[in-house]
Design an enzyme around this catalytic site. Structure first.
Site, PDB file in Angstrom:
ATOM      1  N   TYR A   1      -1.358  -0.798  10.669  1.00  0.00           N
ATOM      2  CA  TYR A   1      -1.499  -1.161   9.255  1.00  0.00           C
ATOM      3  C   TYR A   1      -0.339  -0.608   8.421  1.00  0.00           C
ATOM      4  O   TYR A   1       0.281  -1.327   7.634  1.00  0.00           O
ATOM      5  CB  TYR A   1      -2.836  -0.625   8.733  1.00  0.00           C
ATOM      6  CG  TYR A   1      -3.093  -0.963   7.275  1.00  0.00           C
ATOM      7  CD1 TYR A   1      -3.400  -2.266   6.888  1.00  0.00           C
ATOM      8  CD2 TYR A   1      -3.041   0.016   6.286  1.00  0.00           C
ATOM      9  CE1 TYR A   1      -3.645  -2.575   5.554  1.00  0.00           C
ATOM     10  CE2 TYR A   1      -3.289  -0.285   4.956  1.00  0.00           C
ATOM     11  CZ  TYR A   1      -3.592  -1.585   4.592  1.00  0.00           C
ATOM     12  OH  TYR A   1      -3.828  -1.898   3.268  1.00  0.00           O
TER      13      TYR A   1
ATOM     14  N   SER B   1       0.848  -1.191   0.000  1.00  0.00           N
ATOM     15  CA  SER B   1       0.000   0.000   0.000  1.00  0.00           C
ATOM     16  C   SER B   1       0.877   1.232   0.000  1.00  0.00           C
ATOM     17  O   SER B   1       1.932   1.249   0.656  1.00  0.00           O
ATOM     18  CB  SER B   1      -0.888   0.010   1.247  1.00  0.00           C
ATOM     19  OG  SER B   1      -1.561   1.244   1.332  1.00  0.00           O
TER      20      SER B   1
HETATM   21  P1  NAP Z   1     -10.951  -7.067   1.742  1.00  0.00           P
HETATM   22  O1  NAP Z   1     -12.064  -6.910   0.775  1.00  0.00           O
HETATM   23  O2  NAP Z   1     -11.209  -6.883   3.191  1.00  0.00           O
HETATM   24  O3  NAP Z   1     -10.286  -8.492   1.480  1.00  0.00           O
HETATM   25  C1  NAP Z   1      -9.288  -9.006   2.324  1.00  0.00           C
HETATM   26  C2  NAP Z   1      -9.168 -10.475   2.046  1.00  0.00           C
HETATM   27  O4  NAP Z   1      -8.132 -11.004   2.898  1.00  0.00           O
HETATM   28  C3  NAP Z   1     -10.449 -11.252   2.363  1.00  0.00           C
HETATM   29  O5  NAP Z   1     -10.630 -12.241   1.392  1.00  0.00           O
HETATM   30  C4  NAP Z   1     -10.128 -11.881   3.704  1.00  0.00           C
HETATM   31  O6  NAP Z   1     -10.835 -13.074   3.952  1.00  0.00           O
HETATM   32  C5  NAP Z   1      -8.655 -12.186   3.490  1.00  0.00           C
HETATM   33  N1  NAP Z   1      -7.969 -12.509   4.726  1.00  0.00           N
HETATM   34  C6  NAP Z   1      -7.864 -11.785   5.859  1.00  0.00           C
HETATM   35  N2  NAP Z   1      -7.177 -12.476   6.771  1.00  0.00           N
HETATM   36  C7  NAP Z   1      -6.836 -13.666   6.217  1.00  0.00           C
HETATM   37  C8  NAP Z   1      -6.137 -14.806   6.654  1.00  0.00           C
HETATM   38  N3  NAP Z   1      -5.637 -14.897   7.892  1.00  0.00           N
HETATM   39  N4  NAP Z   1      -5.959 -15.838   5.800  1.00  0.00           N
HETATM   40  C9  NAP Z   1      -6.459 -15.780   4.548  1.00  0.00           C
HETATM   41  N5  NAP Z   1      -7.158 -14.729   4.080  1.00  0.00           N
HETATM   42  C10 NAP Z   1      -7.348 -13.692   4.907  1.00  0.00           C
HETATM   43  O7  NAP Z   1      -9.773  -6.049   1.438  1.00  0.00           O
HETATM   44  P2  NAP Z   1      -9.067  -5.577   0.073  1.00  0.00           P
HETATM   45  O8  NAP Z   1      -9.183  -4.100   0.028  1.00  0.00           O
HETATM   46  O9  NAP Z   1      -9.512  -6.391  -1.088  1.00  0.00           O
HETATM   47  O10 NAP Z   1      -7.561  -5.894   0.451  1.00  0.00           O
HETATM   48  C11 NAP Z   1      -6.745  -6.799  -0.281  1.00  0.00           C
HETATM   49  C12 NAP Z   1      -5.287  -6.397  -0.085  1.00  0.00           C
HETATM   50  O11 NAP Z   1      -5.063  -5.115  -0.676  1.00  0.00           O
HETATM   51  C13 NAP Z   1      -4.882  -6.247   1.389  1.00  0.00           C
HETATM   52  O12 NAP Z   1      -3.572  -6.748   1.572  1.00  0.00           O
HETATM   53  C14 NAP Z   1      -4.888  -4.743   1.600  1.00  0.00           C
HETATM   54  O13 NAP Z   1      -4.032  -4.351   2.649  1.00  0.00           O
HETATM   55  C15 NAP Z   1      -4.417  -4.264   0.244  1.00  0.00           C
HETATM   56  N6  NAP Z   1      -4.749  -2.856  -0.061  1.00  0.00           N
HETATM   57  C16 NAP Z   1      -6.049  -2.456  -0.132  1.00  0.00           C
HETATM   58  C17 NAP Z   1      -6.326  -1.128  -0.435  1.00  0.00           C
HETATM   59  C18 NAP Z   1      -7.729  -0.616  -0.546  1.00  0.00           C
HETATM   60  O14 NAP Z   1      -7.898   0.621  -0.664  1.00  0.00           O
HETATM   61  N7  NAP Z   1      -8.747  -1.474  -0.536  1.00  0.00           N
HETATM   62  C19 NAP Z   1      -5.287  -0.225  -0.661  1.00  0.00           C
HETATM   63  C20 NAP Z   1      -3.987  -0.666  -0.574  1.00  0.00           C
HETATM   64  C21 NAP Z   1      -3.727  -1.998  -0.280  1.00  0.00           C
HETATM   65  P3  NAP Z   1     -12.225 -13.088   4.809  1.00  0.00           P
HETATM   66  O15 NAP Z   1     -13.315 -12.722   3.858  1.00  0.00           O
HETATM   67  O16 NAP Z   1     -12.288 -14.491   5.300  1.00  0.00           O
HETATM   68  O17 NAP Z   1     -12.069 -12.077   5.921  1.00  0.00           O
END
Ligand code: NAP
Length: 242
Positions: free
Chosen positions: A165, A142
């Site tokens: 985070y 990120s």
């Molecule tokens: P999200 O919709 O909350 O998805 C997160 C995913 O991670 C979900 O499938 C969740 O599964 C899974 N997860 C969490 N803990 C886990 C574990 N212990 N083992 C396996 N899976 C696990 O969030 P997202 O925005 O798509 O985020 C995806 C990645 O992008 C993350 O690394 C986040 O930090 C990064 N990111 C996001 C943004 C943004 O603006 N959205 C920006 C920069 C970086 P469950 O459904 O079971 O909880």
């Protein structure tokens, strides 16, 4: 070597992980959706299969070493190798405070998934990635973890100070570079992808980008050709400072 790539995306039942998996599937890859909940994982995989893609859920909690080892064994038995690993699973832990308001336990909880989970999964999958003719590891980082961007007094993240985070993503960047150094001279490339602020469950859909936009850089880095870089942090527009 067979043409069909085998890809594993962690945390792929929704959000950026599912979209990244969908796009890799569209490029012809067999996509394994790493999920903690098999029922929700199957539902997600079914949406991709319904689109004609080769997708299947795979139980994978990145904080559970035995579960990760089982997943690696299953991939080995089924495919004998892995071409793409996207370490996407991530959490905020619901902790949004500055350092003075945080506890070590809060950081530990976030690091368990965002940092230690990545090391556990990467080390378990590395023997399979080394068997690929073009192994690719993409760590979903990120911009808020970039020390370069955060140190800028006039930068857009100056007011954002979420220590658990943000520092977990800074650590992930350091880990990305460490693996790239170890794997230098091999066919395995390791890079960090910065998707940008994307509307997902993680931020109650406040992100200003769609998942289609957010997944662009992870997909690009997952499909890098032989001349592509390793040991970089990138967003859609190019290099992001560490
Ligand atoms: P999200 O919709 O909350 O998805 C997160 C995913 O991670 C979900 O499938 C969740 O599964 C899974 N997860 C969490 N803990 C886990 C574990 N212990 N083992 C396996 N899976 C696990 O969030 P997202 O925005 O798509 O985020 C995806 C990645 O992008 C993350 O690394 C986040 O930090 C990064 N990111 C996001 C943004 C943004 O603006 N959205 C920006 C920069 C970086 P469950 O459904 O079971 O909880």
């Amino acid at each position: 070597m067979p043409d069909t790539k085998i890809a594993l995306v962690t945390g792929a039942n929704k959000g950026l992980g599912l979209e990244t998996a969908r796009r890799l599937g569209e490029q012809g890859a067999v996509v394994l959706l790493g999920v903690r909940d098999e029922a929700r994982g199957k539902q997600a995989a079914d949406t991709l299969v319904a689109k004609g893609l080769k997708a299947q859920e795979l139980r994978l909690d990145v904080t559970d070493g035995a579960c990760v080892a089982d997943a690696a064994r299953e991939i080995d038995e089924r495919y004998g190798r892995l071409d793409i690993l996207v370490n996407n699973a991530g959490i905020t832990g619901g902790f949004f405070g500055p350092p003075s308001g945080a506890t070590a336990e809060q950081l530990r909880e976030v690091y368990d998934t965002n940092v230690f989970g990545v090391v556990t999964v990467t080390n378990a999958m590395l023997p399979l990635l080394r068997r690929s003719s073009a192994g690719r590891i993409v760590n979903m980082s990120s911009n808020v973890g970039s020390l370069g961007l955060n140190a800028d007094p006039d930068g857009e993240f100056r007011q954002y100070n979420v220590v658990a985070y943000q520092s977990s993503k800074t650590a992930l960047n350091a880990i990305t570079l460490a693996y790239a150094k170890e794997l230098h001279g091999t066919t395995v490339k390791v890079n960090a992808a910065n998707p940008g602020f994307t509307a997902t469950d993680m931020n109650n859909h406040r992100g200003h980008q769609t998942v289609e936009q957010g997944a662009v850089i992870a997909v690009r880095l997952a499909l890098l050709g032989p001349d592509g870089p390793s040991g970089t942090s990138q967003d859609e527009n190019g290099t992001v400072p560490w």
